[in-house]
Write a protein that holds these residues in place. Structure first.
Motif, PDB file in Angstrom:
ATOM      1  N   HIS A 200       0.854  -1.180   0.000  1.00 64.05           N
ATOM      2  CA  HIS A 200       0.000   0.000   0.000  1.00 64.05           C
ATOM      3  C   HIS A 200       0.896   1.238   0.000  1.00 64.05           C
ATOM      4  N   PRO A 201       0.403   2.347  -0.538  1.00 64.50           N
ATOM      5  CA  PRO A 201       1.241   3.545  -0.654  1.00 64.50           C
ATOM      6  C   PRO A 201       1.068   4.491   0.532  1.00 64.50           C
ATOM      7  N   HIS A 202       2.051   5.396   0.679  1.00 69.66           N
ATOM      8  CA  HIS A 202       1.957   6.518   1.617  1.00 69.66           C
ATOM      9  C   HIS A 202       2.623   7.726   0.969  1.00 69.66           C
TER      10      HIS A 202
ATOM     11  N   MET B  37       8.914   5.637  10.169  1.00 67.22           N
ATOM     12  CA  MET B  37       9.081   5.740   8.724  1.00 67.22           C
ATOM     13  C   MET B  37       8.579   7.082   8.237  1.00 67.22           C
ATOM     14  N   THR B  38       9.430   7.799   7.543  1.00 68.08           N
ATOM     15  CA  THR B  38       9.056   9.057   6.901  1.00 68.08           C
ATOM     16  C   THR B  38       8.735   8.754   5.442  1.00 68.08           C
ATOM     17  N   ALA B  39       7.441   8.785   5.113  1.00 65.86           N
ATOM     18  CA  ALA B  39       7.039   8.452   3.741  1.00 65.86           C
ATOM     19  C   ALA B  39       7.470   9.533   2.766  1.00 65.86           C
TER      20      ALA B  39
ATOM     21  N   GLY C 216      -7.333   8.553   2.160  1.00 66.30           N
ATOM     22  CA  GLY C 216      -6.711   7.263   2.399  1.00 66.30           C
ATOM     23  C   GLY C 216      -5.277   7.402   2.869  1.00 66.30           C
ATOM     24  N   PRO C 217      -4.314   6.846   2.116  1.00 67.75           N
ATOM     25  CA  PRO C 217      -2.920   6.839   2.554  1.00 67.75           C
ATOM     26  C   PRO C 217      -2.127   8.078   2.135  1.00 67.75           C
ATOM     27  N   PHE C 218      -2.818   9.104   1.641  1.00 70.33           N
ATOM     28  CA  PHE C 218      -2.157  10.341   1.212  1.00 70.33           C
ATOM     29  C   PHE C 218      -2.633  11.496   2.098  1.00 70.33           C
ATOM     30  N   VAL C 219      -1.676  12.266   2.609  1.00 74.64           N
ATOM     31  CA  VAL C 219      -2.010  13.431   3.432  1.00 74.64           C
ATOM     32  C   VAL C 219      -1.180  14.607   2.938  1.00 74.64           C
TER      33      VAL C 219
ATOM     34  N   ASP D 112       0.354   9.892  -9.420  1.00 75.72           N
ATOM     35  CA  ASP D 112       1.715   9.348  -9.328  1.00 75.72           C
ATOM     36  C   ASP D 112       1.686   7.875  -8.920  1.00 75.72           C
ATOM     37  N   PHE D 113       0.799   7.525  -7.996  1.00 77.35           N
ATOM     38  CA  PHE D 113       0.688   6.121  -7.575  1.00 77.35           C
ATOM     39  C   PHE D 113       0.199   5.251  -8.729  1.00 77.35           C
ATOM     40  N   GLN D 114      -0.824   5.690  -9.406  1.00 77.47           N
ATOM     41  CA  GLN D 114      -1.394   4.909 -10.508  1.00 77.47           C
ATOM     42  C   GLN D 114      -0.404   4.749 -11.651  1.00 77.47           C
ATOM     43  N   ALA D 115       0.491   5.743 -11.812  1.00 79.85           N
ATOM     44  CA  ALA D 115       1.491   5.678 -12.867  1.00 79.85           C
ATOM     45  C   ALA D 115       2.783   4.983 -12.433  1.00 79.85           C
ATOM     46  N   GLY D 116       2.824   4.522 -11.190  1.00 80.64           N
ATOM     47  CA  GLY D 116       4.012   3.805 -10.699  1.00 80.64           C
ATOM     48  C   GLY D 116       5.168   4.716 -10.358  1.00 80.64           C
ATOM     49  N   ARG D 117       4.863   5.986 -10.053  1.00 77.23           N
ATOM     50  CA  ARG D 117       5.955   6.937  -9.765  1.00 77.23           C
ATOM     51  C   ARG D 117       6.262   7.070  -8.285  1.00 77.23           C
ATOM     52  N   LEU D 118       5.560   6.388  -7.394  1.00 72.38           N
ATOM     53  CA  LEU D 118       5.886   6.453  -5.972  1.00 72.38           C
ATOM     54  C   LEU D 118       7.063   5.521  -5.653  1.00 72.38           C
TER      55      LEU D 118
END
Length: 286
Positions: free
Chosen positions: A66-68, A102-104, A264-267, A280-286
């Motif tokens: 999952h992303p952050h 963890m610093t995302a 969700g996991p984005f702030v 960025d998440f959907q494009a695989g850039r995270l």
């Protein structure tokens, strides 16, 4: 403990929150105390969960990938093992007594999976917001082994594990965190009292995970599974009841007082920044 200025006023208990049972990840059973309709946030804290079960069905599915972005996660284990891996090739194993801060930052995709199929899994996860200037910083981990967390006997019957902050000139191992956090695991034997000073500009809470504590000059009783939001001031008074020892977390941090845009996991600080994070998440850039 370092104070922003001298202040002898005592913090009172402003609110007591019990939280709610919920599921997260792939079905992990947990109690959510911050991040609900009862207490949506306590700047800079966005979420606070306790997971506690010896039933593998409650935790074995874990938290798959999952992303952050835009904040920090703090995981403190009391029992059991949790392995983390991410899309940058990092991995590690959290064991009983260990902490991961963890610093995302600008973004990471990771998993947190129990590395056991039986026995007690018990711990906490805290989300700490990042200021706007640091939201797109490079991700990083601070994995702290149990032996690296100092435990201070501050007086007879009172012990403090210093995860972040400082007690009796003993500093916790967490470094370079924007909100100047204090994270203490405190144990008091019956009939003992502990008074400590916090920076007067910090927001703070106490979470009781064993026994019951009387907090502040009000002697407000806070029982196991309850979180007490503290008001402003410097001094905090914690006391165990006559009957039982108490175990609690005291957490404080400098509020950011910035706009919060959350999905969700984005702030982030704006809706446009949230949309960019999702793209960025959907494009695989995270």
């Amino acid at each position: 403990m370092t104070k922003s200025k001298a202040n002898n006023s005592e913090r009172e208990v402003m609110q007591i929150v019990q939280g709610q049972l919920t599921n997260d990840g792939a079905g992990v059973r947990l109690r959510r105390i911050i991040g609900t309709s009862e207490l949506s946030q306590l700047d800079p804290f966005l979420l606070f969960d306790e997971f506690h079960s010896d039933n593998a069905d409650d935790y074995i599915a874990g938290f798959p990938n999952h992303p952050h972005r835009g904040f920090e996660t703090v995981t403190y284990m009391l029992a059991g093992r949790m392995r983390h891996e991410d899309n940058q090739g990092n991995s590690g194993l959290l064991t009983a007594g260990s902490v991961q801060w963890m610093t995302a930052g600008r973004g990471i995709v990771h998993s947190e999976m129990p590395e056991q199929e039986n026995g007690l899994l018990w711990g906490f996860q805290l989300w700490v917001n990042l200021p706007a200037r640091d939201k797109m910083t490079a991700p990083r981990y601070q994995d702290i082994a149990p032996e690296a967390i100092p435990e201070v006997k501050v007086k007879e019957g009172v012990w403090v594990k210093v995860i972040a902050g400082e007690v009796d000139s003993i500093k916790g191992p967490i470094t370079a965190v924007a909100t100047q956090p204090i994270y203490l695991d405190i144990k008091l034997q019956p009939k003992t009292t502990y008074k400590l000073d916090l920076p007067i500009n910090h927001n703070a809470f106490v979470y009781v995970y064993g026994g019951a504590a009387q907090i502040s000059a009000q002697a407000k009783l806070v029982t196991q599974g309850e979180l007490a939001v503290l008001g402003t001031g410097g001094l905090v008074t914690l006391a165990a009841t006559d009957a039982d020892p108490v175990q609690l977390l005291l957490v404080a941090g400098q509020p950011l007082r910035e706009p919060v845009a959350r999905y969700g996991p984005f702030v982030m600080n704006t809706k446009d920044e949230i949309r960019a994070a999702m793209e960025d998440f959907q494009a695989g850039r995270l």
